[in-house]
Scaffold this motif. Sequence first.
Motif, PDB file in Angstrom:
ATOM      1  N   ASN A  59       0.850  -1.398  -0.111  1.00  0.00           N
ATOM      2  CA  ASN A  59      -0.265   0.049  -0.161  1.00  0.00           C
ATOM      3  C   ASN A  59       0.785   1.176  -0.096  1.00  0.00           C
ATOM      4  O   ASN A  59       0.525   2.702  -0.559  1.00  0.00           O
ATOM      5  CB  ASN A  59      -0.684   0.389   1.180  1.00  0.00           C
ATOM      6  N   LEU A  64      -0.982   4.443  -1.693  1.00  0.00           N
ATOM      7  CA  LEU A  64      -2.204   4.707  -1.083  1.00  0.00           C
ATOM      8  C   LEU A  64      -2.054   5.485   0.557  1.00  0.00           C
ATOM      9  O   LEU A  64      -2.891   5.451   0.986  1.00  0.00           O
ATOM     10  CB  LEU A  64      -3.131   3.472  -1.344  1.00  0.00           C
ATOM     11  N   ASP A  65      -1.239   4.571   1.183  1.00  0.00           N
ATOM     12  CA  ASP A  65      -0.532   4.785   2.440  1.00  0.00           C
ATOM     13  C   ASP A  65       0.252   5.977   2.233  1.00  0.00           C
ATOM     14  O   ASP A  65       0.999   5.335   1.202  1.00  0.00           O
ATOM     15  CB  ASP A  65      -1.150   3.338   3.502  1.00  0.00           C
ATOM     16  N   GLU A  84      -1.826  15.466  -1.382  1.00  0.00           N
ATOM     17  CA  GLU A  84      -2.686  14.984  -1.886  1.00  0.00           C
ATOM     18  C   GLU A  84      -3.068  14.267  -3.153  1.00  0.00           C
ATOM     19  O   GLU A  84      -3.183  13.664  -4.003  1.00  0.00           O
ATOM     20  CB  GLU A  84      -4.315  14.344  -0.800  1.00  0.00           C
ATOM     21  N   ALA A  88      -2.104  11.465  -6.482  1.00  0.00           N
ATOM     22  CA  ALA A  88      -2.800  10.830  -6.854  1.00  0.00           C
ATOM     23  C   ALA A  88      -2.108  10.730  -8.999  1.00  0.00           C
ATOM     24  O   ALA A  88      -2.662   9.979  -9.558  1.00  0.00           O
ATOM     25  CB  ALA A  88      -3.829  11.578  -7.542  1.00  0.00           C
ATOM     26  N   ARG A  91       0.078   8.264  -8.563  1.00  0.00           N
ATOM     27  CA  ARG A  91      -0.853   7.182  -8.765  1.00  0.00           C
ATOM     28  C   ARG A  91      -1.460   6.560 -10.295  1.00  0.00           C
ATOM     29  O   ARG A  91      -1.129   5.541 -10.839  1.00  0.00           O
ATOM     30  CB  ARG A  91      -1.922   6.586  -8.006  1.00  0.00           C
TER      31      ARG A  91
END
Lengths: 243, 407
Positions: A59, A64-65, A84, A88, A91
């Motif tokens: 993760n 995601l973490d 954040e 994103a 990712r």
Amino acid sequence: MQKNNIEAKTVIQVSNLYKDYQTAAGPFPVLKDVNLRIENGDYVAIMGPSGSGKSTFMNILGCLDKPTKGKYVLDGHAVATMEENAVAGVRNKTIGFVFQGFNLLARSSLLDNVALPLVYSGIEKPERHKRAKVLLEKVGLGKHINSRPNQISGGQQQRVAIARALVNNPRLILADEPTGNLDSVTSEEIMALFGELNQEGITIVLVTHETDIAEHAKRQVRFLDGKIVQDTLTNSHSLNEVL
Amino acid sequence: MFSAMLGEAWHAMGANRLRTFLTMLGMVIGVGAVVLMMAIGQGAEASVKRSISAMGSNLFVVLSGPPNVAGARSATGNAPSLNVKDANAIAELDGVAGVAPVTMGKAQIVFGSNNWNTDILGTTPSYLDVRSWYLSSGYAFADSDIRSATRVALIGKTVAQNIFGDDIDPLGKTIRIKQSPFVVLGVLDSKGQSLDGRDQDDTIIVPLTTAQRKLFGNQLPGSVRQIIVQAESDKAMAMTEEGINGLLNQRHNIREGADSDFSVRNLTAIANSAAETTRTMSLLLGAIASVSLLVGGIGIMNIMLVSVTERTREIGIRMAIGARQRDILMQFLLEAIVISIVGCLIGIGIGVGGAVLVSIFTKTEVIVSTNSVLIAFSVAASIGVFFGFYPARKAAKLNPIEALRYQ
């Protein structure tokens, strides 16, 4: 987003990484001082029993973490300190996810499923569909672009998920037990596909608890109690590739 | 990006049609109710306003009576206590713009083989000015007709319709009122219904003296049933009312503290209170309708919350492949807005359709104004944003790992 040219060959650099979970009884350490470096084009299997911290580590690798302490640099981005929205973006563009449960959107066609990451990159529809189509053809589902996920087999669904992971040309594919829901024949097919992708130069990190699946990777990293206890090359691959 | 999200919202709505429809129904009913209620309220207001302006502005009516004969009182307007001289005296008061003495009765009228029974109004030419009543054709009688009590008449639209029909031009024709021949000088413009629903066009106006001497006779020469007084302005009303009371008390030798043999009524005040009532009514209707709009909004919020929970895993997938929090927020917010706007559009259609039906079946006036539609639309859109925001934010704040694990 700062990029460091010196680290361009390195896709993942994890140093002194700690992760605690907050429980009622106080912080519970899951990862303790993990260090790992993964080079471009590598193919790593992460293994370990459940509770060993490998999922948590995955993760964190997938952004995601966030780690409690320590440094994680992914493709030149110091992810741990980014805000954040930027994470994103990482990712979206740098990582392709493949999950055990496929995680396709049931209501959308295969084409829309594969094209979905491009929506969040702000790419226009014709281009989205063009790229998604190319990838569906590449994974052998060019004839099913308008089908729904529930109309095809599990192995085919995982191929769609892999096509989705590839659609934004990521440097890294993170696969979390990608064959966990598949029979052995289909598993072999999926692993063969991963092998091909790695041949093409994509870095792959795979979490699995099955040794025969891990054998497909060039390098095997074993977790136990939040620590890396083993980091070896798979026998069939030459030692020189890693060193 | 935006169009892709709009497509997604549409898609998501289509995925559970019955639920989307039921959610929308709250909005449809709310907006439909608001549009319909506002149409009815505004229609009532407009018809009251028209009645008021049809009546003429700043008017008093001075009625004779109530007579008190040895302690027995009879109806207002029956005693012959007012006369033309009173009217002339009132005309001299400050603040008075016009005065028209009126006497009236009912009579049978005949033209050819048609006959009709209607109100006959005997008055002076100033009556038309005071009531802001115009002629649609012909011309009015003059003061000379009053002096010589000529047999001429102005007829209302309803009367013209009933005794002449559509084909005959009434001008110059001779009709019989109580067997006496009268020449039709002009046809009055339509005034429509009065505040109490009486058809004001069902009337004939003749010179005052003609009515007094040749139609209804008279207990006392020169007496009239009522005097209509127009004040110069709204502000002059109070002063004028006081002036009329003082003047007539003096002229009729009424002692201080004794009962008057006349009464002054402020028609405008009555009309204004009627207007006020309809305004309150339409406000009340709107308020009740707004409640259903609010309930519709809560319905949207409820369903959006369910939808977010149901689609937790989908949200997790989207986040994993690169959706930012604001992408998720926008997705769910857009869904709520699309539901409320589509519901709103249907509601407007139903509201307008309902208003048309109401006007057809009840014959009352309804007005669908662009304003009321715009208000309903913007309120509905804001409700979508307001009640959609909390669920959308809840979705955007989900932890991607937990969302992905959600079964």
